[in-house]
Write an enzyme that holds these catalytic residues in place. Structure first.
Site, PDB file in Angstrom:
ATOM      1  N   HIS A 191      -3.727   1.839   3.543  1.00 29.28           N
ATOM      2  CA  HIS A 191      -2.463   2.175   2.878  1.00 29.28           C
ATOM      3  C   HIS A 191      -1.329   1.876   3.861  1.00 29.28           C
ATOM      4  O   HIS A 191      -0.675   2.775   4.381  1.00 29.28           O
ATOM      5  CB  HIS A 191      -2.477   3.658   2.501  1.00 29.28           C
ATOM      6  CG  HIS A 191      -1.491   4.032   1.424  1.00 29.28           C
ATOM      7  ND1 HIS A 191      -0.497   3.188   0.988  1.00 29.28           N
ATOM      8  CD2 HIS A 191      -1.344   5.186   0.710  1.00 29.28           C
ATOM      9  CE1 HIS A 191       0.211   3.792   0.048  1.00 29.28           C
ATOM     10  NE2 HIS A 191      -0.275   4.990  -0.136  1.00 29.28           N
ATOM     11  N   ARG A 236       9.302   6.450   2.158  1.00 29.99           N
ATOM     12  CA  ARG A 236       8.570   5.409   1.442  1.00 29.99           C
ATOM     13  C   ARG A 236       9.556   4.417   0.812  1.00 29.99           C
ATOM     14  O   ARG A 236       9.331   3.201   0.834  1.00 29.99           O
ATOM     15  CB  ARG A 236       7.684   6.031   0.354  1.00 29.99           C
ATOM     16  CG  ARG A 236       6.510   6.855   0.863  1.00 29.99           C
ATOM     17  CD  ARG A 236       5.474   6.012   1.588  1.00 29.99           C
ATOM     18  NE  ARG A 236       4.989   4.916   0.771  1.00 29.99           N
ATOM     19  CZ  ARG A 236       4.054   5.028  -0.177  1.00 29.99           C
ATOM     20  NH1 ARG A 236       3.485   6.214  -0.418  1.00 29.99           N
ATOM     21  NH2 ARG A 236       3.654   3.976  -0.865  1.00 29.99           N
ATOM     22  N   GLN A 238       2.317   3.368   3.504  1.00 28.39           N
ATOM     23  CA  GLN A 238       2.375   4.782   3.859  1.00 28.39           C
ATOM     24  C   GLN A 238       2.458   4.941   5.372  1.00 28.39           C
ATOM     25  O   GLN A 238       3.251   5.736   5.892  1.00 28.39           O
ATOM     26  CB  GLN A 238       1.140   5.514   3.324  1.00 28.39           C
ATOM     27  CG  GLN A 238       1.089   6.992   3.694  1.00 28.39           C
ATOM     28  CD  GLN A 238       2.180   7.801   3.032  1.00 28.39           C
ATOM     29  OE1 GLN A 238       2.309   7.792   1.812  1.00 28.39           O
ATOM     30  NE2 GLN A 238       2.990   8.505   3.822  1.00 28.39           N
ATOM     31  N   CYS A 275       0.706  12.908   3.352  1.00 25.37           N
ATOM     32  CA  CYS A 275       1.205  11.809   2.516  1.00 25.37           C
ATOM     33  C   CYS A 275       1.471  12.237   1.075  1.00 25.37           C
ATOM     34  O   CYS A 275       2.148  11.521   0.342  1.00 25.37           O
ATOM     35  CB  CYS A 275       0.236  10.633   2.563  1.00 25.37           C
ATOM     36  SG  CYS A 275      -1.449  11.055   2.045  1.00 25.37           S
ATOM     37  N   ASP A 292      -4.680  15.020   4.907  1.00 22.53           N
ATOM     38  CA  ASP A 292      -4.632  14.479   3.552  1.00 22.53           C
ATOM     39  C   ASP A 292      -5.697  15.205   2.745  1.00 22.53           C
ATOM     40  O   ASP A 292      -6.508  15.959   3.300  1.00 22.53           O
ATOM     41  CB  ASP A 292      -4.882  12.963   3.588  1.00 22.53           C
ATOM     42  CG  ASP A 292      -4.610  12.271   2.253  1.00 22.53           C
ATOM     43  OD1 ASP A 292      -4.046  12.924   1.353  1.00 22.53           O
ATOM     44  OD2 ASP A 292      -4.976  11.093   2.115  1.00 22.53           O
ATOM     45  N   ARG A 329      -1.779  -1.959  -6.268  1.00 23.26           N
ATOM     46  CA  ARG A 329      -2.446  -0.686  -5.965  1.00 23.26           C
ATOM     47  C   ARG A 329      -3.800  -0.758  -6.672  1.00 23.26           C
ATOM     48  O   ARG A 329      -3.863  -0.679  -7.907  1.00 23.26           O
ATOM     49  CB  ARG A 329      -1.604   0.486  -6.462  1.00 23.26           C
ATOM     50  CG  ARG A 329      -2.144   1.885  -6.105  1.00 23.26           C
ATOM     51  CD  ARG A 329      -1.147   2.919  -6.601  1.00 23.26           C
ATOM     52  NE  ARG A 329      -1.610   4.280  -6.441  1.00 23.26           N
ATOM     53  CZ  ARG A 329      -1.306   5.080  -5.419  1.00 23.26           C
ATOM     54  NH1 ARG A 329      -0.540   4.619  -4.444  1.00 23.26           N
ATOM     55  NH2 ARG A 329      -1.749   6.314  -5.359  1.00 23.26           N
TER      56      ARG A 329
END
Length: 312
Positions: free
Chosen positions: A128, A291, A131, A263, A223, A101
């Site tokens: 991502h 996830r 996700q 998310c 988001d 990450r």
């Protein structure tokens, strides 16, 4: 041969379908003490803070019989000037895979270039993918299909938007994104998504009016307007994103059976209202749960490579 997952463009439609199938199997099997990563150690190299990504990967590796090693960049020699290349070369001698990450996509690319074990993108400023895979699984569970779904994105053309766009176009969805001018996803990835949509029967539209994107949508997604690393742009972004909030009025333009997605974490009262986030159309905590199951599928696919879950 080593293979990495740096973005959704690394996956074909058949591979996405396989990952969603594997995730569903892991979801159904949870609690049966799988040993698919028995004897394997996985480095979790994080340059940015996290809740869902860190916890889901740590739990996934543990529940698959592996050993998760959480490595904050501030606790490594990276914080004292060691290069990402040297870090990659070193970690590759110890672990069987690296989940990263990162604060810069170039760090991810450098890590993958010099690593001899698979590297999985757990988030970069550009994409991502884990996700997006969890999002596709959630859509499939709630809608029973992906092909032909009308998916509306409202807000910033950020990493989540970009990966979702690529994932939806791969699977034959009709993806429409309402984004303020100047905040669109990278043009080369929009073009890649449109090429994928041509093959899958989907479509990709980049718009600037939320009502146009949301009209008749099966899925509405947003988001935060101010992502990590963009805090210094708060005043300008608050001005530019005025009118892009997902509220009951905007959601009423969608299909009556619409699902709302985010998310997380959410900035309540900014990009979404409480009545939408906590309302009957919201599936945001199903996304969060998924996830975990998707991480297991990704780890199995990229670290194990073949076979079937639970065969170890």
């Amino acid at each position: 041969m080593k293979r990495d997952l740096l973005g959704m463009e690394d996956l074909s439609r058949e591979e996405v379908e396989e990952l969603l199938r594997l995730a569903s199997v892991y979801k159904e099997r949870r609690g049966r003490h799988d040993q698919d990563l028995r004897g394997k150690s996985v480095a979790l190299l994080f340059e940015r803070p996290s809740t869902r990504t860190r916890v889901s990967f740590e739990v996934a590796i543990y529940e698959m019989g592996g050993n998760p090693l959480f490595l904050s960049s501030q606790e490594l020699q990276l914080s004292r000037g060691e290069t990402m290349a040297d870090t990659a070369r070193t970690l590759s001698r110890y672990v069987h895979g690296i989940v990263a990450r990162v604060s810069s996509h170039s760090h991810l690319v450098e890590l993958a270039r010099h690593s001899t074990v698979p590297v999985i993108n757990a988030l970069s400023p550009l994409q991502h993918p884990c996700q997006a895979l969890a999002d596709l699984l959630t859509m499939l569970e709630h809608k029973g299909r992906l092909e032909g779904l009308k998916v509306a994105w409202v807000g910033d053309g950020n990493n989540v938007c970009t990966s979702l766009m690529l994932g939806c176009s791969t699977m034959g969805c009709h993806f429409s994104a309402a984004i303020p001018r100047g905040y669109e996803p990278p043009q080369e990835l929009v073009e890649e998504a449109r090429r994928r949509a041509e093959r899958s029967g989907g479509s990709v539209r980049i718009l600037h009016r939320p009502a146009e994107a949301v009209s008749g949508a099966d899925v509405v997604y947003t988001d935060v307007f101010i992502s990590m690393g963009k805090e210094h742009e708060r005043e300008r972004r608050e001005r530019d994103f005025r009118g892009f909030q997902v509220n009951s009025e905007l959601l009423s333009l969608a299909d009556p059976r619409v699902i709302f997605m985010h998310c997380l974490p959410a900035h309540r009262g900014e990009e979404v209202t409480d009545e939408v986030l906590d309302g009957p159309h919201s599936v945001v905590f199903d996304q969060a749960e998924n996830r975990l199951h998707v991480q297991k599928a990704v780890l199995f696919k990229f670290l194990q490579g073949s076979g079937r879950p639970g065969a170890s």
